[in-house]
Design an enzyme around this catalytic site. Structure first.
Site, PDB file in Angstrom:
ATOM      1  N   GLY A 228      16.860 -14.848  20.401  1.00  0.00           N
ATOM      2  CA  GLY A 228      16.573 -13.821  21.399  1.00  0.00           C
ATOM      3  C   GLY A 228      15.392 -14.223  22.242  1.00  0.00           C
ATOM      4  O   GLY A 228      14.661 -15.166  21.943  1.00  0.00           O
TER       5      GLY A 228
ATOM      6  N   PHE B 103       7.438 -11.703  25.716  1.00  0.00           N
ATOM      7  CA  PHE B 103       6.323 -12.356  25.039  1.00  0.00           C
ATOM      8  C   PHE B 103       6.700 -13.712  24.458  1.00  0.00           C
ATOM      9  O   PHE B 103       5.866 -14.382  23.890  1.00  0.00           O
ATOM     10  CB  PHE B 103       5.794 -11.453  23.924  1.00  0.00           C
ATOM     11  CG  PHE B 103       5.235 -10.172  24.461  1.00  0.00           C
ATOM     12  CD1 PHE B 103       3.941 -10.110  24.926  1.00  0.00           C
ATOM     13  CD2 PHE B 103       6.018  -9.040  24.528  1.00  0.00           C
ATOM     14  CE1 PHE B 103       3.438  -8.935  25.448  1.00  0.00           C
ATOM     15  CE2 PHE B 103       5.523  -7.867  25.048  1.00  0.00           C
ATOM     16  CZ  PHE B 103       4.224  -7.809  25.503  1.00  0.00           C
TER      17      PHE B 103
ATOM     18  N   VAL C  51      12.541 -16.429  20.380  1.00  0.00           N
ATOM     19  CA  VAL C  51      12.668 -16.498  18.926  1.00  0.00           C
ATOM     20  C   VAL C  51      13.799 -17.466  18.578  1.00  0.00           C
ATOM     21  O   VAL C  51      14.905 -17.376  19.130  1.00  0.00           O
ATOM     22  CB  VAL C  51      12.962 -15.116  18.313  1.00  0.00           C
ATOM     23  CG1 VAL C  51      13.076 -15.222  16.793  1.00  0.00           C
ATOM     24  CG2 VAL C  51      11.854 -14.139  18.687  1.00  0.00           C
TER      25      VAL C  51
ATOM     26  N   LYS D  46       8.880 -17.353  16.268  1.00  0.00           N
ATOM     27  CA  LYS D  46       8.604 -16.750  17.564  1.00  0.00           C
ATOM     28  C   LYS D  46       7.634 -17.642  18.323  1.00  0.00           C
ATOM     29  O   LYS D  46       6.500 -17.846  17.903  1.00  0.00           O
ATOM     30  CB  LYS D  46       8.020 -15.346  17.392  1.00  0.00           C
ATOM     31  CG  LYS D  46       7.818 -14.602  18.712  1.00  0.00           C
ATOM     32  CD  LYS D  46       7.407 -13.166  18.460  1.00  0.00           C
ATOM     33  CE  LYS D  46       7.305 -12.376  19.751  1.00  0.00           C
ATOM     34  NZ  LYS D  46       6.926 -10.979  19.512  1.00  0.00           N
TER      35      LYS D  46
ATOM     36  N   ASP E 131       7.003  -0.121  21.266  1.00  0.00           N
ATOM     37  CA  ASP E 131       8.232  -0.692  21.832  1.00  0.00           C
ATOM     38  C   ASP E 131       9.405  -0.505  20.874  1.00  0.00           C
ATOM     39  O   ASP E 131      10.127  -1.447  20.562  1.00  0.00           O
ATOM     40  CB  ASP E 131       8.029  -2.174  22.145  1.00  0.00           C
ATOM     41  CG  ASP E 131       9.048  -2.687  23.168  1.00  0.00           C
ATOM     42  OD1 ASP E 131       9.684  -1.857  23.841  1.00  0.00           O
ATOM     43  OD2 ASP E 131       9.195  -3.911  23.298  1.00  0.00           O
TER      44      ASP E 131
END
Length: 682
Positions: free
Chosen positions: A352, A356, A359, A374, A470
């Site tokens: 994904g 930011f 991943v 990440k 979030d």
């Protein structure tokens, strides 16, 4: 300049070595012959009960009634070692296998269900995988790419998606075959009345798969010649579906009807992907000569020193210092290990991408551990986000949070390492296409309860108050048992105990559709705004619709659900893919709770403790008015007070027509104008 010249010489030497080595390498294969089978094979095979090894055969389903019924059973038997099926260059290993099989009807009854040759990432058998699932998947996992399964099924009971009750099929991550062929036209009956033995050949070469079948008179008879025409012929790139290291074996099941699935002999030949040949390197070294090798080594040394100096200049001592001083000292991973685990952060391993970073999925070979890595952006704000996320989640411990394993900071690259969640994110299961089975009701309720538990922990049970900021379906991960794991703390912030909100100076945090109305005016995140995000998640899980979905004249999902509530038709909001397979009382409870959490005014939303009690059924859902209340900018007492820009609204001029959940308010701007509904400010 000297370093570049040395590096060029070294590169030319390496290129010559690689060219010569490539020419001298030859492909190798490794072959195995198994059977007849006795108890000694328990040391060779992983046998998943109730499968057994008895009567000179691999009994993929049990071969005698014993103390339990043969109905509704599933079993697996694997050769107990993995094979590397593809490498980083997407070279896919060839293999061929043949096995002698007998599928026997018990008392000449109707046969069921089938047996399959299977390539799988592990030996474990899924729970509830009997009946139509052939020991491959179950109702929750069927169709998921995370299964990493490829199977050749011999199916003896017709389901509504099967062509008949006597066919062969290619199955990829599902019991619904990607390609099926009826065997009747080949005069083959998998499970006839009486006893018949069949040899099955499966050949995979150059991403092409062929399956052949022929009858053998008796197990001791000579193996028949392989037919000229395959019963199944298709192209498939295994590297797209199976894990790099996988097992070969068999899987089978019974349902209302039973059969015995017996493998009497098994031959397996697998291509060993080319590796390094030390003798070739030795010969090359002698041929090239010691002087050139010395120059090469000098070039490497110079390049390494230059790279070190460059890395040191890029490294941020402030970040390294902060990482080293983190409480609890999470594990520091070596960059080369993470690079190898993700195949140099190959896009094929991407799970994904967000604002930011990206991943990637990875596998630490030495530890046989699947991880999610990440990779943050390189700019200064990315470093701040990296430290913020790591600082918060470093000490979080809860069964419904994604566990952090450690970190890495190398060459200006910032990385966080998490446990890999094999079932991916929640949104992939809620908003899946028709080719995938959606989550059943029990799993949806279980996931919502898990998220609520995690949110309560962040808000009330951790030693600091944490707002996630979030909450959305794509940030809720699912482990192997479909337990919810809240993740992605890139926006999360800890707030001081005497405060209840965190100010975001650079704009509104979060994702549209999940952001509470007050955040657009206050630029503050609170526990109440997290509850609003939870309400959005709750409604999308129950309704199977995104929060911003336009339905008819309604611009948002929550408005449509509120209208259905007013019309006393709220159950019409339940995801139609569930049909009637849900609990009415629970569905109504969740929908009303979703509306309560979506209240436009923060002070009216339930706390997480109340949410948990409602989900457990120990408390009723608070009264939800038939009309959606309007958003009102009201001063909040004490530390909860919002800071409102006077250029927009004078809070003294906000006058409620009525109190509580009543939908209509009259607002006056600083110039004395009126808005008939405060929601028009949105």
């Amino acid at each position: 300049m000297k370093i570049q010249v040395l590096w060029l010489i070294g590169f030319l030497i390496l290129h010559s070595m690689a060219t010569i080595t490539a020419k001298t390498q030859t492909l190798r294969t490794i072959s195995y012959q198994f059977g007849p089978f006795d108890s000694s094979y328990y040391n060779t095979f992983a046998v998943m009960k109730p499968a057994t090894i008895s009567n000179d055969a691999l009994q993929v389903t049990p071969d005698s009634i014993g103390n339990y019924s043969l109905n509704h059973r599933s079993g697996r038997i694997f050769f107990n070692r993995t094979f590397k099926l593809w490498d980083g260059d997407i070279k896919v290993a060839s293999f061929n296998t043949s096995f002698l099989i007998n599928v026997f009807r018990v008392n000449n009854s109707v046969p069921g269900e089938g047996v399959a040759f299977l390539i799988a990432p592990d030996t474990a058998i899924p729970p509830n995988s009997s009946g139509e699932y052939l020991g491959l998947t179950n109702s929750s996992s069927d169709g998921l790419p995370s299964n990493h399964l490829v199977a050749i099924e011999l199916d003896t009971l017709k389901q509504d998606f099967d062509p008949d009750d006597n066919h062969i099929g290619l199955n990829i991550n599902s019991i619904r075959s990607n390609k099926t062929v009826s065997l009747s036209k080949f005069n083959i009956q998998i499970a006839p009345n009486g006893t018949k033995f069949y040899v099955v050949w499966i050949e995979y070469y150059n991403k092409s798969l062929q399956v052949y079948m022929a009858e053998q008179a008796q197990p001791s008879s000579p193996t028949p010649s392989k037919p000229v025409v395959p019963v199944l012929n298709t192209d498939i790139d295994l590297s797209t579906f199976v894990k790099q290291y996988s097992y070969f074996g068999f899987s089978g099941s019974t349902g209302d009807h039973v059969q015995l699935n017996c493998v009497l002999k098994w031959n397996l030949t697998v291509e060993i992907l080319p590796g390094q040949n030390k003798r070739n390197w030795f010969k090359i070294g002698l041929a090239i000569g010691v002087p050139l090798l010395l120059i090469f080594l000098l070039g490497i040394a110079g390049l390494s020193y230059y790279s070190y100096k460059k890395w040191k200049a890029r490294s941020d001592p402030n970040i390294l210092g902060a990482l080293k001083s983190l409480p609890g000292t999470p594990r520091e991973f070596k960059f080369r290990d993470l690079k190898r685990a993700t195949n140099n952060f190959d896009d094929k391993h991407k799970l994904g991408q967000g604002g930011f970073g990206v991943v990637f999925k990875g596998l630490l070979q030495k530890e046989n551990l699947e991880i999610a890595v990440k990779k943050f952006s390189r700019d200064i704000k990315g470093k701040d986000d990296f430290l913020a996320e790591l600082t918060i989640i470093n000490r979080l411990r809860h069964k419904h949070l994604v566990p952090l394993l450690g970190w890495c900071h190398k060459n200006g690259m910032l990385l966080l390492v998490y446990d890999y969640m094999p079932n991916g994110s929640l949104d992939a299961h809620i908003f899946c296409g028709p080719e995938k089975t959606t989550l059943n009701w029990n799993l949806r309720y279980k996931i919502i309860s898990g998220v609520a538990s995690a949110l309560h922990y962040l808000h009330n049970e951790y030693d600091q108050k944490v707002v996630h900021r979030d909450l959305k379906a794509s940030n809720i991960m699912l482990d192997s048992n479909f337990n919810a794991r809240l993740g992605d703390f890139g926006l999360a912030r800890a707030i001081e105990n005497e405060k209840t909100s965190y100010a975001e100076l650079e704009g509104v945090p979060g994702t549209m559709g999940y952001i509470a109305p007050e955040c657009f005016h206050t630029a503050k995140a609170t526990r109440e705004s997290d509850v609003y995000g939870f309400g959005a998640v709750l409604l999308e899980v129950v309704c199977g619709q995104r929060p911003w979905t336009k339905i008819g004249e309604f611009q948002l999902l929550v408005d449509w659900v509120w209208w259905l509530h007013r019309e006393r038709r709220i159950l019409e909001a339940v995801d139609e893919r569930l049909g009637n397979d849900y609990i009415v009382e629970e569905a109504e409870r969740l929908l009303l709770l979703g509306l309560a959490c979506s209240h436009p005014n923060a002070s009216e939303r339930p706390k997480t403790q109340v949410i948990l009690q409602i989900l457990s059924g120990s408390m009723a859902v608070p009264h939800v008015p038939p009309f959606k209340p309007a958003f009102i900018l009201a001063s909040m007492p004490g530390p909860d007070s919002f800071s409102i820009s006077s250029s927009l609204t004078n809070t003294a001029d906000i006058t409620p027509v009525s109190s509580g959940w009543t939908p209509h308010y009259i607002n006056r701007d600083v110039h004395g104008g009126e808005f008939s509904d405060a929601s028009s400010l949105m």
